[in-house]
Design a protein around this motif. Structure first.
Motif, PDB file in Angstrom:
ATOM      1  N   GLN A  53      -4.397  10.272  -0.269  1.00  0.00           N
ATOM      2  CA  GLN A  53      -5.061   8.970  -0.344  1.00  0.00           C
ATOM      3  C   GLN A  53      -5.028   8.276   1.006  1.00  0.00           C
ATOM      4  O   GLN A  53      -5.988   7.620   1.417  1.00  0.00           O
ATOM      5  CB  GLN A  53      -4.375   8.096  -1.403  1.00  0.00           C
ATOM      6  N   PHE A  54      -3.881   8.431   1.730  1.00  0.00           N
ATOM      7  CA  PHE A  54      -3.763   7.809   3.047  1.00  0.00           C
ATOM      8  C   PHE A  54      -4.845   8.333   3.988  1.00  0.00           C
ATOM      9  O   PHE A  54      -5.520   7.567   4.685  1.00  0.00           O
ATOM     10  CB  PHE A  54      -2.368   8.085   3.616  1.00  0.00           C
TER      11      PHE A  54
ATOM     12  N   GLU B 215      -8.228   7.035   3.346  1.00  0.00           N
ATOM     13  CA  GLU B 215      -8.460   5.643   3.738  1.00  0.00           C
ATOM     14  C   GLU B 215      -8.400   5.447   5.237  1.00  0.00           C
ATOM     15  O   GLU B 215      -9.169   4.667   5.815  1.00  0.00           O
ATOM     16  CB  GLU B 215      -7.426   4.737   3.061  1.00  0.00           C
ATOM     17  N   GLU B 216      -7.481   6.139   5.902  1.00  0.00           N
ATOM     18  CA  GLU B 216      -7.213   5.874   7.312  1.00  0.00           C
ATOM     19  C   GLU B 216      -7.814   6.912   8.262  1.00  0.00           C
ATOM     20  O   GLU B 216      -7.794   6.721   9.473  1.00  0.00           O
ATOM     21  CB  GLU B 216      -5.695   5.802   7.550  1.00  0.00           C
TER      22      GLU B 216
ATOM     23  N   PRO C 223       2.599  10.490   4.719  1.00  0.00           N
ATOM     24  CA  PRO C 223       1.281  10.137   4.193  1.00  0.00           C
ATOM     25  C   PRO C 223       0.841  11.111   3.090  1.00  0.00           C
ATOM     26  O   PRO C 223       1.256  12.270   3.072  1.00  0.00           O
ATOM     27  CB  PRO C 223       0.368  10.244   5.410  1.00  0.00           C
ATOM     28  N   THR C 224      -0.003  10.619   2.194  1.00  0.00           N
ATOM     29  CA  THR C 224      -0.550  11.441   1.120  1.00  0.00           C
ATOM     30  C   THR C 224      -2.052  11.634   1.339  1.00  0.00           C
ATOM     31  O   THR C 224      -2.640  11.106   2.293  1.00  0.00           O
ATOM     32  CB  THR C 224      -0.304  10.780  -0.246  1.00  0.00           C
TER      33      THR C 224
ATOM     34  N   ASP D  85       1.083   3.400  -2.331  1.00  0.00           N
ATOM     35  CA  ASP D  85       0.450   4.543  -2.997  1.00  0.00           C
ATOM     36  C   ASP D  85      -0.059   5.571  -1.985  1.00  0.00           C
ATOM     37  O   ASP D  85      -0.296   6.730  -2.335  1.00  0.00           O
ATOM     38  CB  ASP D  85      -0.729   4.079  -3.856  1.00  0.00           C
ATOM     39  N   SER D  86      -0.216   5.079  -0.732  1.00  0.00           N
ATOM     40  CA  SER D  86      -0.718   5.993   0.297  1.00  0.00           C
ATOM     41  C   SER D  86       0.398   6.765   0.972  1.00  0.00           C
ATOM     42  O   SER D  86       0.127   7.537   1.899  1.00  0.00           O
ATOM     43  CB  SER D  86      -1.498   5.212   1.365  1.00  0.00           C
ATOM     44  N   TYR D  87       1.660   6.545   0.529  1.00  0.00           N
ATOM     45  CA  TYR D  87       2.803   7.201   1.161  1.00  0.00           C
ATOM     46  C   TYR D  87       3.701   7.797   0.102  1.00  0.00           C
ATOM     47  O   TYR D  87       3.745   7.347  -1.049  1.00  0.00           O
ATOM     48  CB  TYR D  87       3.635   6.216   1.984  1.00  0.00           C
TER      49      TYR D  87
ATOM     50  N   ASN E 116       0.836  -1.227   0.000  1.00  0.00           N
ATOM     51  CA  ASN E 116       0.000   0.000   0.000  1.00  0.00           C
ATOM     52  C   ASN E 116       0.860   1.262   0.000  1.00  0.00           C
ATOM     53  O   ASN E 116       0.614   2.220   0.725  1.00  0.00           O
ATOM     54  CB  ASN E 116      -0.936   0.008   1.205  1.00  0.00           C
TER      55      ASN E 116
END
Length: 921
Positions: free
Chosen positions: A317-318, A321-322, A314-315, A264-266, A262
């Motif tokens: 997207q992160f 999601e989180e 983190p981006t 892509d979230s970072y 995962n």
């Protein structure tokens, strides 16, 4: 100058302080209230900015611009990427939108609600927030969301979600902080200062409570996010250490397992220590992470004997999601509650203000009413004390006064004791002619309490009677007590004034003779009497000759004195007349009694009397040292006649008077039925003329003018009116047009249509112009306009004027003649030889033609004197370089003689009757 400098320093200080407060709020909000994804839960600076604009308007704009500029450097670090690049471009746009947001919202609200809204009524409060946040924040939030997405801070997928959160944050900011700012600073202070306690402090306290809750949520969230990142990072480092990977293997592993891990979230960065610094070996993706400094997790470890560092950030997207939406939703609900609570408290305080204002206004109204009542009581007391009022009470059974007020002595001169002690005092002082009326009013049967108002006279102590209005009060127990009360008001002066008013209503203010209304009333009674007794009388209508000239020359005061003298002389004949009246202006009317047995006797006697009056009035008058003789014209009408009315008799006398004017003035004329026919004819002509002017019923006929070879050289335009009954010629309606001031309209119609015909046929056309038309203002200007409008060439238009036109101011006449010649208009003197003016004008005025009157041409072949006159006119014209036109040529013999004499042009039935120009040409 000093005041200007002080004002500048004052506003500079205010702007600096406001910018400092604005910036401080932005820094605190950015630090504590902005989520990592740039979703603003609340942005206090937005509400503060709107509040500042509402309070100070344009004067506070520098503070907002300066505050946002400081934010750009301190918060957003625009100087790091300063230069011509994408980041700087978006930072600049964001700066403009940050400034635009409070300005747009504040000035929109100021325009729609006024510069100093009180925000008392709920309807106005709702409108205010509609213009201050709901509408403008929707626009600015949309721009913010677009810019942040384009700059890479927002993902397209959550564009609407984050935009809505941003929009909500701005709305709540204005709902909470704008009322706080306005409570502290807005005007009028009487409305807003009490709201510091009722609105500002509760709103600020509620916000601080929510802020502390928010801060605890934020710290918890940051720790949770960082723990997730740190766990992920430790997993990677442990894999590297356990598998003894080198840098290349680690990069391959990260690339191959990117989805599994995962990544892509970072934003994952691998660095190696070389030459005293870390050098980048691997970067998973280059995305914007400058807003997530609190979540950057770094870990150093040894790999293949070298020092490495793994950094994970983190981006968007992160966080999508989180991120924990529950905590933020709770915070949002709390802030929403605080915002609406602020609006609610604003509304409640508004109601309190309305209630307090209403109480104040009601109290003020009651005070004013009380003061007004007190003032009225004082006024009533003053009225009673100062007006001639006597309060009294009489016992009718004993005929004794039982009460009288103190004013009685001052008003009627009798002491109060005399009123009360003398027997029958009251009834003895009433005028004998009024006593029965007063007793009837007092003693009539009354079933209930009543007030009766009567007027009667009482004898004063000096023996004279005075008028009083008495308001009698008959009590309910009158049958038992026999007492009547009253209030006497002295109306003697009013009675005298009423008589004066009555006199003024029926008499002339200057001469004191009866006026028109009084005369008509008297004549109406005379007519009725004459019809009953079959007797006759007469009405004389008198008008002073040339009175207006006298008034204009010596002034109205002199004219008034003359009228008084005329009235005085007429009054010497009052024994001969039933009524002598001034009808108005310089007109007087007199009516004899109906004492004659037949109309002929009345006519003979009245004419003799009228001539005596004319002779008497023609005697000289000495007025203020001026010796003046005034003659009069008089008309007589005998009454009665069949179906006679007052207006008929007066009109007949008036018509006869005007006939005297026409026949030379200073004479008397008896009305005859033939005069009615003449007047009816004039009235018919006037009606036809007015109808022709209004409906364009005129027509122009054209009569040719020829030279000695019978060649047409020009036309004379001759106007006609074709009515339904007959054709009217100029001799019939031009005098009426001049009397009724319609000559201007008629003359302009002729000139415009003649000019139009010149444009069509290119012949010279002459137009007859009356003396009155020539002397009217605007005549020359209208000729000029028509010539330009129809493009009339030089010498194509000829103006025919009679000799009478040169009577008057010669300078004015000479100026107008010269102006006509400058415009290219030719001038002809019409009917030459029949006028009375001096021939000197022929030498001094620019004349082109002399038109010999047809009365000389008519007898030319029979009367040698006519030939001598025409020869003289032609000889004089040739010496003055003038051309001649003979009018009324009807025979060949006349034409031959005129040519032999030397006449230049000819006009008459011999060459053509007036008709349509196309037919004649």
């Amino acid at each position: 100058m000093r005041n200007g400098v002080q004002s500048l320093l004052k506003w500079t200080a205010i702007n600096l302080v406001a910018a400092l407060v604005f910036t401080t709020c932005c820094i605190l909000a950015h630090k504590y209230m902005v989520r990592p994804t740039l979703s603003v839960t609340i942005w206090p600076a937005a509400g503060i900015g709107v509040g500042l604009i509402m309070v100070w308007g344009r004067k506070i704009i520098p503070a907002i611009m300066l505050g946002e500029l400081i934010n750009s450097f301190v918060l957003y670090q625009v100087h790091v990427d300063f230069g011509w690049n994408k980041t700087t471009f978006y930072d600049f746009l964001l700066y403009l939108n940050n400034v635009f947001r409070p300005l747009f919202a504040g000035f929109l609200a100021r325009r729609m609600m006024g510069p100093h809204p009180r925000l008392i009524q709920f309807r106005k409060i709702s409108r205010f927030f509609l213009y201050a946040c709901v509408l403008p924040c929707l626009l600015t939030t949309t721009v913010f969301a677009i810019l942040l997405t384009a700059a890479g801070h927002y993902n397209t997928g959550d564009y609407f979600t984050k935009g809505f959160l941003w929009y909500s944050g701005d709305l709540l900011s204005v709902m909470i902080f704008t009322p706080i700012v306005m409570s502290l600073l807005a005007r009028p202070r009487t409305i807003w200062q009490p709201r510091i306690i009722t609105v500002a402090l509760p709103s600020l306290g509620g916000f601080l409570l929510v802020f502390m809750l928010f801060n605890s949520f934020k710290n918890y969230e940051e720790q949770r996010i960082n723990e997730i990142i740190r766990t992920h990072q430790n997993y990677l480092v442990n894999v590297v250490i356990s598998d003894e990977m080198d840098a290349g293997e680690l990069q391959s592993y990260l690339q191959q397992e990117q989805d599994l891990l995962n990544l892509d979230s970072y934003k994952t960065e691998l660095e190696v220590w070389q030459d005293g610094a870390f050098r980048q070996l691997y970067l998973s993706q280059d995305v914007v992470t400058t807003r997530y400094e609190n979540h950057v997790i770094r870990r150093e470890f040894d790999m293949t004997g070298q020092r490495h560092r793994l950094t994970m950030t983190p981006t968007n997207q992160f966080f999508a999601e989180e991120g924990s939406s529950g905590l933020w939703l709770s915070l949002f609900i709390a802030l929403t509650f605080a915002g609406f609570a602020s609006v609610g408290m604003l509304t409640l305080t508004g109601r309190h203000v309305l209630t307090a204002r209403e109480v104040t206004e009601r109290t003020l109204q009651l005070n004013l009413i009380n003061k007004e009542l007190q003032a009225r009581n004082l006024d009533y007391q003053r009225i009673i004390d100062t007006q001639p009022v006597i309060f009294w009470k009489v016992n009718l059974g004993l005929d004794q006064v039982t009460f009288v007020s103190q004013e009685a002595e001052a008003i009627l001169g009798y002491s109060v004791n005399q009123w009360l002690s003398e027997p029958h005092f009251f009834t003895r002082k009433i005028h004998p002619n009024d006593l029965s009326m007063v007793k009837d009013a007092m003693l009539q049967e009354h079933d209930q309490e009543a007030n009766i108002e009567i007027e009667y006279r009482l004898r004063h102590a000096d023996g004279q009677y005075r008028w009083f209005r008495d308001v009698l009060h008959i009590p309910e127990d009158f049958s038992d007590s026999r007492e009547v009360m009253g209030m006497l008001v002295d109306i003697t002066d009013k009675k005298n004034d009423t008589e004066k008013i009555h006199h003024l209503a029926f008499h002339d203010y200057l001469t004191q003779l009866p006026n028109r209304q009084k005369f008509q009333s008297e004549l109406k009674a005379l007519l009725k009497k004459s019809q009953q007794h079959k007797t006759y009388g007469a009405v004389l209508f008198l008008d002073m000759d040339r009175f207006k000239v006298l008034n204009d020359a010596l002034g109205h005061h002199f004219g008034d004195q003359l009228l008084l003298n005329i009235a005085s002389r007429l009054e010497t004949f009052e024994a001969e007349f039933k009524v002598i009246a001034r009808f108005g202006g310089d007109e007087f009317v007199m009516a004899t009694d109906c004492e004659y047995s037949n109309a002929n006797d009345a006519g003979v006697q009245i004419i003799i009397l009228a001539e005596q009056i004319i002779d008497q009035l023609a005697e000289p008058y000495d007025i203020n040292g001026h010796h003046h003789i005034c003659t009069v014209s008089m008309g007589i009408a005998i009454y009665p006649f069949q179906d006679v009315t007052v207006n008929d008799v007066i009109r007949q006398a008036d018509v006869a008077m005007y006939r005297s004017k026409e026949q030379g003035r200073n004479q008397v004329t008896m009305y005859h039925e033939s005069m009615k026919k003449d007047n009816d004819k004039m009235l018919f002509v006037e009606q036809v003329l007015r109808n022709a002017v209004n409906h364009d019923h005129f027509i122009l006929k054209y009569q040719p003018i020829v030279d000695g070879d019978r060649q047409v050289v020009a036309f004379e335009s001759l106007i006609r009116i074709f009515s339904e009954q007959e054709t009217l010629f100029p001799d019939e309606f031009i005098p009426v047009a001049e009397d009724t001031d319609l000559i201007q309209s008629v003359g302009r119609w002729v000139i415009s249509h003649a000019c139009l015909k010149i444009m069509d046929c290119q012949y010279n056309i002459s137009v007859n112009v009356s003396s009155k038309q020539f002397h009217q203002q605007g005549f020359i200007m209208y000729i000029d306009q028509m010539m330009k409008r129809f493009n009339i060439g030089k010498n194509n238009l000829v103006i025919e004027l009679t000799e009478g036109v040169v009577v008057g101011s010669f300078n004015e006449i000479q100026y107008k003649f010269n102006r006509l010649k400058e415009m290219g208009v030719m001038i002809a003197i019409d009917d030459f030889g029949t006028g009375y003016s001096s021939l000197e004008y022929l030498r001094q005025l620019p004349i082109d033609y002399l038109k010999i009157d047809k009365s000389f041409v008519f007898d030319l072949d029979k009367d040698n004197s006519s030939r001598v006159i025409i020869e003289t006119i032609i000889s004089m014209a040739k010496h003055l370089n003038l051309q001649t036109v003979a009018e009324g040529v009807e025979t060949e013999q006349q034409f031959s003689i005129l040519k032999d004499i030397g006449c230049d042009y000819f006009q008459g039935y011999l060459f053509g009757k007036p008709g349509d120009l196309l037919t004649l040409s």
